[in-house]
Design a protein around this motif. Structure first.
Motif, PDB file in Angstrom:
ATOM      1  N   UNK A  49       0.864  -1.182   0.000  1.00 24.44           N
ATOM      2  CA  UNK A  49       0.000   0.000   0.000  1.00 24.44           C
ATOM      3  C   UNK A  49       0.900   1.231   0.000  1.00 24.44           C
ATOM      4  N   UNK A  50       0.853   2.012  -1.082  1.00 22.32           N
ATOM      5  CA  UNK A  50       1.684   3.227  -1.132  1.00 22.32           C
ATOM      6  C   UNK A  50       0.940   4.352  -0.425  1.00 22.32           C
ATOM      7  N   UNK A  51       1.502   4.824   0.674  1.00 19.63           N
ATOM      8  CA  UNK A  51       0.797   5.834   1.465  1.00 19.63           C
ATOM      9  C   UNK A  51       1.803   6.605   2.311  1.00 19.63           C
ATOM     10  N   UNK A  52       1.401   7.792   2.796  1.00 22.87           N
ATOM     11  CA  UNK A  52       2.312   8.549   3.669  1.00 22.87           C
ATOM     12  C   UNK A  52       2.566   7.836   4.994  1.00 22.87           C
ATOM     13  N   UNK A  53       1.682   6.992   5.443  1.00 21.78           N
ATOM     14  CA  UNK A  53       1.866   6.279   6.700  1.00 21.78           C
ATOM     15  C   UNK A  53       0.540   5.852   7.270  1.00 21.78           C
ATOM     16  N   UNK A  54       0.566   5.066   8.366  1.00 20.07           N
ATOM     17  CA  UNK A  54      -0.689   4.540   8.914  1.00 20.07           C
ATOM     18  C   UNK A  54      -1.613   5.623   9.465  1.00 20.07           C
ATOM     19  N   UNK A  55      -1.077   6.819   9.757  1.00 17.51           N
ATOM     20  CA  UNK A  55      -1.916   7.860  10.339  1.00 17.51           C
ATOM     21  C   UNK A  55      -2.477   8.830   9.304  1.00 17.51           C
ATOM     22  N   UNK A  56      -2.212   8.566   8.032  1.00 18.37           N
ATOM     23  CA  UNK A  56      -2.767   9.426   6.981  1.00 18.37           C
ATOM     24  C   UNK A  56      -4.239   9.087   6.776  1.00 18.37           C
ATOM     25  N   UNK A  57      -5.018  10.089   6.412  1.00 18.96           N
ATOM     26  CA  UNK A  57      -6.420   9.819   6.105  1.00 18.96           C
ATOM     27  C   UNK A  57      -6.501   9.048   4.802  1.00 18.96           C
ATOM     28  N   UNK A  58      -7.421   8.084   4.781  1.00 17.30           N
ATOM     29  CA  UNK A  58      -7.424   7.159   3.642  1.00 17.30           C
ATOM     30  C   UNK A  58      -7.915   7.836   2.378  1.00 17.30           C
ATOM     31  N   UNK A  59      -8.608   8.979   2.514  1.00 19.59           N
ATOM     32  CA  UNK A  59      -9.098   9.622   1.285  1.00 19.59           C
ATOM     33  C   UNK A  59      -7.971  10.202   0.450  1.00 19.59           C
ATOM     34  N   UNK A  60      -6.769  10.309   1.034  1.00 17.91           N
ATOM     35  CA  UNK A  60      -5.629  10.812   0.268  1.00 17.91           C
ATOM     36  C   UNK A  60      -5.058   9.737  -0.659  1.00 17.91           C
ATOM     37  N   UNK A  61      -5.484   8.467  -0.468  1.00 20.79           N
ATOM     38  CA  UNK A  61      -4.900   7.384  -1.257  1.00 20.79           C
ATOM     39  C   UNK A  61      -5.588   7.264  -2.615  1.00 20.79           C
ATOM     40  N   UNK A  68      -4.499   1.877  -4.123  1.00 16.44           N
ATOM     41  CA  UNK A  68      -3.932   1.672  -2.788  1.00 16.44           C
ATOM     42  C   UNK A  68      -5.019   1.474  -1.743  1.00 16.44           C
ATOM     43  N   UNK A  69      -6.137   2.179  -1.941  1.00 15.91           N
ATOM     44  CA  UNK A  69      -7.278   1.977  -1.045  1.00 15.91           C
ATOM     45  C   UNK A  69      -7.740   0.518  -1.132  1.00 15.91           C
ATOM     46  N   UNK A  70      -7.832   0.037  -2.368  1.00  8.24           N
ATOM     47  CA  UNK A  70      -8.302  -1.332  -2.566  1.00  8.24           C
ATOM     48  C   UNK A  70      -7.320  -2.336  -1.983  1.00  8.24           C
ATOM     49  N   UNK A  71      -6.016  -2.037  -2.053  1.00  6.28           N
ATOM     50  CA  UNK A  71      -5.035  -2.951  -1.470  1.00  6.28           C
ATOM     51  C   UNK A  71      -5.211  -3.023   0.041  1.00  6.28           C
ATOM     52  N   UNK A  72      -5.525  -1.888   0.658  1.00  3.79           N
ATOM     53  CA  UNK A  72      -5.750  -1.905   2.108  1.00  3.79           C
ATOM     54  C   UNK A  72      -6.991  -2.741   2.438  1.00  3.79           C
ATOM     55  N   UNK A  73      -8.052  -2.580   1.650  1.00  4.83           N
ATOM     56  CA  UNK A  73      -9.276  -3.362   1.892  1.00  4.83           C
ATOM     57  C   UNK A  73      -8.980  -4.848   1.697  1.00  4.83           C
ATOM     58  N   UNK A  74      -8.215  -5.132   0.642  1.00  2.00           N
ATOM     59  CA  UNK A  74      -7.848  -6.514   0.370  1.00  2.00           C
ATOM     60  C   UNK A  74      -7.037  -7.087   1.534  1.00  2.00           C
ATOM     61  N   UNK A  75      -6.072  -6.299   2.000  1.00  8.15           N
ATOM     62  CA  UNK A  75      -5.242  -6.743   3.124  1.00  8.15           C
ATOM     63  C   UNK A  75      -6.073  -6.957   4.373  1.00  8.15           C
TER      64      UNK A  75
END
Lengths: 349, 515
Positions: B395-407, B411-418
């Motif tokens: 998941x390419x993201x700024x970090x676990x504390x970033x708001x998910x709407x920035x993804x 990457x959002x789908x990868x988080x849901x998949x995970x």
């Protein structure tokens, strides 16, 4: 012109814009003072002096802030779940009513037991007052803005009826007021001799508890999830209805505590002027605090300071106290605008 | 420049550039559209196709560049200008008023409202003429709400033609069509160009682009990567241009189906609003097998997904998990039954946009240890879990504390998949899991689903993209009006044969045989 979302608002944006809103509020106040024929800076100074300029003024502001912290918290908790509780006024009166019913001699207990019993009664009363609208919302989809708002008027009429009838103080020389609470039921003063009661301390504790609840517990997480996206919360298995009901109980209970605190800490008896709209002002307090429970303390102090300061300024400078209402209204509107502009920027074309 | 010579340029785009903050959505795009040709605009989601068309239609103003229609410059930022100049657009999402007739829908907006009732005879004659000329058969008096998706699209095209459009733009027109309806659409487009119209066909499906266009323009990251004559290119080259690198299609090995993990027997559900309910549907999901559910959007897929996700109960019939019936059924019961769920709408159903990645990663398990104990959160455990998902699912993201709407969607789908796969599900419900994702993310999500299957999970893949079903599914069912076709094993049915079932004809034939 249209709005474009700002992906990552920096610190200058998140702090600078609200600061500008506050500055704008002050500017409006000064313009009004000028229109009223006074020296704007003097009026401003008098408001400030009246709010925090002396020990007496400061304590008065803290006293005035106490019910606003409770109602502000009540609104903040409910609004987080997008439960639009406009009925903190009614819940406040219900809390005060039950405290007076039990605290005027019906229950004889030592102070250390009586005060918690009255608090529990006030919390229950306020909570029940919001439970009905919450059930109507979750079961039948009835808009809680309408039900909670209208219940305010119902409740005022009920209190009025009781104070003119069964609860009227026989020693009250004909005034519509209840009997006084027994001394054991009264909230003690924080410092002997100074007019600041423990209701203020209780309000601060509640603010911290609500903050802990929101950030550390699963209930707080559920409330935020339901408020931000009911659909996704339901899909993930969060029991949305249960969460809304729990939120209603907490919110109503906090507003009920405001009523208890005013009766047991300040007034001693129930009257129809117990609350000059604390329930409604609680909405302003909560919105100015961006629904943050700790922020509610700050915004309640700010709002109370403006009210107390404007009262005192009015006596000294002859500018009407309505300036306080206009100040709060403009502070709220400018703050809402500022908050929107931290998340969106205006683009031409 | 490879182009049809001699034909007049009806539309010219010169150096169209549009920036949104740091993002350049269109970077100096230049091309011509000639009279009587179909050009295809090919690109992944987010390549800038839709932005370009929004500029053409005046919804956005370009930062630089100009547009000419029939030799006249098009004033920027004026949505009526393009229409009046003869450019018609058929949107991805239809814009018909359900409660009006086809005729009223077509005429609406061309005459003042108070004159809507007059001149209907002439309008009707004109629509009949256009229907015949372009092979667009629809009944002018039918209510738009009662039309099938394919018919609605025909009305949209008629609407544009009625307004004398000489240039037709179709934005992902085949996404909602059966293969047969797609063929009909292509026939209409061929008639249109034979009559001298010009068409821009926007798509991300390569075989359709190859079938209908004369030239292909490939967009990638906002730039025009290249222009090729369709007759001189192939899928491979187009894919390479689109993505910028070689595409590795997911490897689908043979399946080893095991026992039935989820069984539906004669399940019916009530229709919800406009959505179709299930009609006596029976379905087995087996371990180690991907079951694909094909069908045209709105034929009961949502009802079936809701049922398996725990959001709806069967009205009649039985739902069995691992051989046992269910007593209570809710999203939580479904999660406890180890059903991993990838919902259709990742923005509104799958995630809470203003929650952080951490908060979203435990949405389905926050009340369980180690994430919380007796109602108290352990945010350190949540953080650890989220970091693990971020690392394991790329998941390419700024970090676990970033708001998910920035993804991004991928990457959002990868988080849901995970989130779903880390709970070690035995049954996986994946609804349109790759819709709107770029090809890299598509391959990734599909490979993970295949891995889960190989590890013994029963996967139900619901998709409106027949290609996806044909690639991934070991057995295929078709759903139509809430009914389920028999199971077809991989490779036994062609797209055209499945299309017959998607249109609902197979069911009648099967019923006819049975009678």
């Amino acid at each position: 012109m249209r709005l474009e979302p700002v992906a990552d608002p920096g610190w200058t944006r998140t702090l600078g814009l609200p600061a500008l809103a506050l500055g704008g509020t002050v500017a409006i106040a000064m313009a009004l003072a000028l229109i009223a024929g006074s020296n704007p800076l003097a009026v401003l100074g008098l408001i400030l002096k009246g709010a925090v300029g002396s020990k007496f003024a400061l304590l008065e502001t803290l006293n005035r802030a106490t019910p606003l912290i409770f109602t502000g918290l009540a609104v903040a908790v409910a609004f987080r779940a997008k439960l639009w509780n406009i009925g903190a006024e009614a819940q406040l009166y219900m809390g005060a009513l039950l405290a007076v019913v039990l605290g005027t001699g019906a229950v004889a207990l030592p102070s250390v037991l009586l005060i918690p019993v009255l608090m529990a009664a006030a919390i229950t009363g306020g909570a029940l007052m919001l439970l009905g609208p919450a059930f109507l919302k979750t079961r039948l989809g009835v808009d809680e803005v309408v039900t909670t708002l209208l219940l305010n008027f119902v409740m005022i009429l009920v209190v009025s009826m009781l104070l003119e009838g069964p609860m009227k103080d026989p020693m009250g020389m004909g005034w519509p007021k209840s009997e006084r609470l027994v001394p054991d039921a009264r909230l003690p003063r924080i410092v002997t001799g100074l007019r600041l009661h423990w209701g203020f301390g209780l309000a601060l504790i509640c603010a911290v508890l609500v903050w802990v609840m929101q950030t550390r517990t699963t209930l707080g997480y559920e409330i935020r999830a339901v408020g931000l996206n009911r659909r996704a919360a339901a899909f993930a298995g969060i029991p949305v209805t249960v969460v809304v009901i729990k939120t209603a109980l907490i919110s109503g209970g906090l507003a009920g505590l405001a009523g208890f605190s005013e009766v047991a800490g300040l007034k001693g008896s129930l009257t129809l002027d117990l609350s000059p709209g604390f329930g409604y002002t609680g909405i302003i307090v909560a919105m100015l605090a961006l629904l943050n429970p700790l922020g509610v303390i700050v915004s309640a102090l700010f709002v109370a300071g403006i009210f107390v300061g404007a009262d005192s300024m009015s006596r000294a400078a002859g500018v009407p106290t309505y300036i306080a209402d206009i100040l709060l209204a403009s502070a709220l509107l400018l703050m809402v605008l500022a908050i929107m502009l931290t998340r969106f920027r205006v683009v031409r074309g | 420049m490879p182009e049809a010579t001699g034909a007049r340029a009806v539309l010219r785009l010169r150096n169209i550039t549009k920036r949104f903050g740091p993002l350049t959505a269109n970077d100096a795009i230049t091309f011509d559209l000639h009279e009587g040709e179909v050009i295809a605009l090919l690109g992944e989601n987010g390549a800038g196709k839709t932005t370009l068309m929004n500029i053409l239609f005046g919804h956005y103003t370009a930062d630089e560049g100009e547009i000419e229609v029939f030799g006249e410059p098009l004033p920027p930022g004026n949505p009526r200008a393009a229409l009046e100049a003869g450019v018609g657009m058929v949107h991805q999402h239809f814009t018909l008023a359900d409660n009006l007739s086809v005729l009223d829908n077509i005429v609406l907006g061309t005459v003042p409202l108070w004159r809507l009732r007059s001149g209907r005879g002439a309008a009707r004659a004109r629509i009949d003429q256009l229907s015949r000329d372009f092979g667009l058969s629809v009944h002018p008096d039918a209510k738009a709400g009662a039309l099938s998706v394919g018919e609605r699209q025909r009305v949209e095209i008629l609407k544009a033609l009625y307004r004398d459009a000489r240039i037709l733009i179709l934005d992902e027109p085949t996404a909602v069509l059966t293969p047969q309806e797609t063929d009909d659409l292509f026939a209409t487009l061929r008639k249109a160009v034979a009559l001298g119209l010009s068409v821009i066909f926007i798509s991300h499906k390569m075989h359709e682009v190859l079938a209908i266009s004369s030239r292909v323009l490939v967009l990638r990251h906002g730039s025009l990567i290249g222009e090729v004559v369709t007759a001189e290119t192939d899928r491979h080259q187009l894919a390479h241009m689109m993505v910028g690198s070689e595409i590795v299609a997911p490897e689908v090995g043979g399946a080893a189906p095991g026992e039935v993990l989820l069984r539906l027997r004669d399940v019916s559900t009530l229709p919800v609003g406009n959505a179709v309910g299930l009609r006596s549907l029976s379905l087995d999901l087996r371990a180690g097998q991907i079951t694909g559910l094909a069908g045209v959007s709105g034929n009961g897929q949502a009802a079936l997904a809701d049922l398996i996700a725990g959001e709806a109960m069967p009205e009649t019939g039985d739902l069995e998990i691992a051989g046992a019936g269910i007593d209570t059924w809710s999203p939580r019961a479904a999660l406890d039954a180890r059903i991993g769920r990838i919902p259709e709408d990742r923005h509104r159903t799958g995630t809470i946009s203003d929650f952080t990645l951490s908060e979203n990663s435990v949405l389905e398990a926050y009340e369980k240890e180690p994430f919380s104990k007796r109602g108290w959160f352990d945010w350190a455990a949540v953080d650890k879990h989220t970091r693990a998902i971020i690392a394991r699912y790329d998941v390419r993201c700024p970090g676990p504390d970033a708001r998910i709407r920035l993804l991004s969607g991928g990457n959002m789908q990868k988080l849901i998949l995970g989130r779903a796969l880390e709970a070690d599900p035995t049954i996986i419900l994946a609804v349109q899991p790759v819709r709107g994702l770029d090809i890299g993310a598509v391959t990734y999500v599909q490979s993970r689903l295949i891995e889960a299957r190989d590890a013994g999970a029963a996967v139900l893949l619901i998709s409106e993209d027949l290609d996806e079903i044909l690639t991934l599914a070991d057995v295929i069912h078709v759903i139509s009006e809430g009914r389920l076709s028999p199971a077809f094993t991989r490779g036994t049915k062609t797209p055209a044969e499945l299309g017959v079932w998607m249109a609902g004809q197979g069911f009648e034939e099967a019923a006819g045989h049975a009678a």
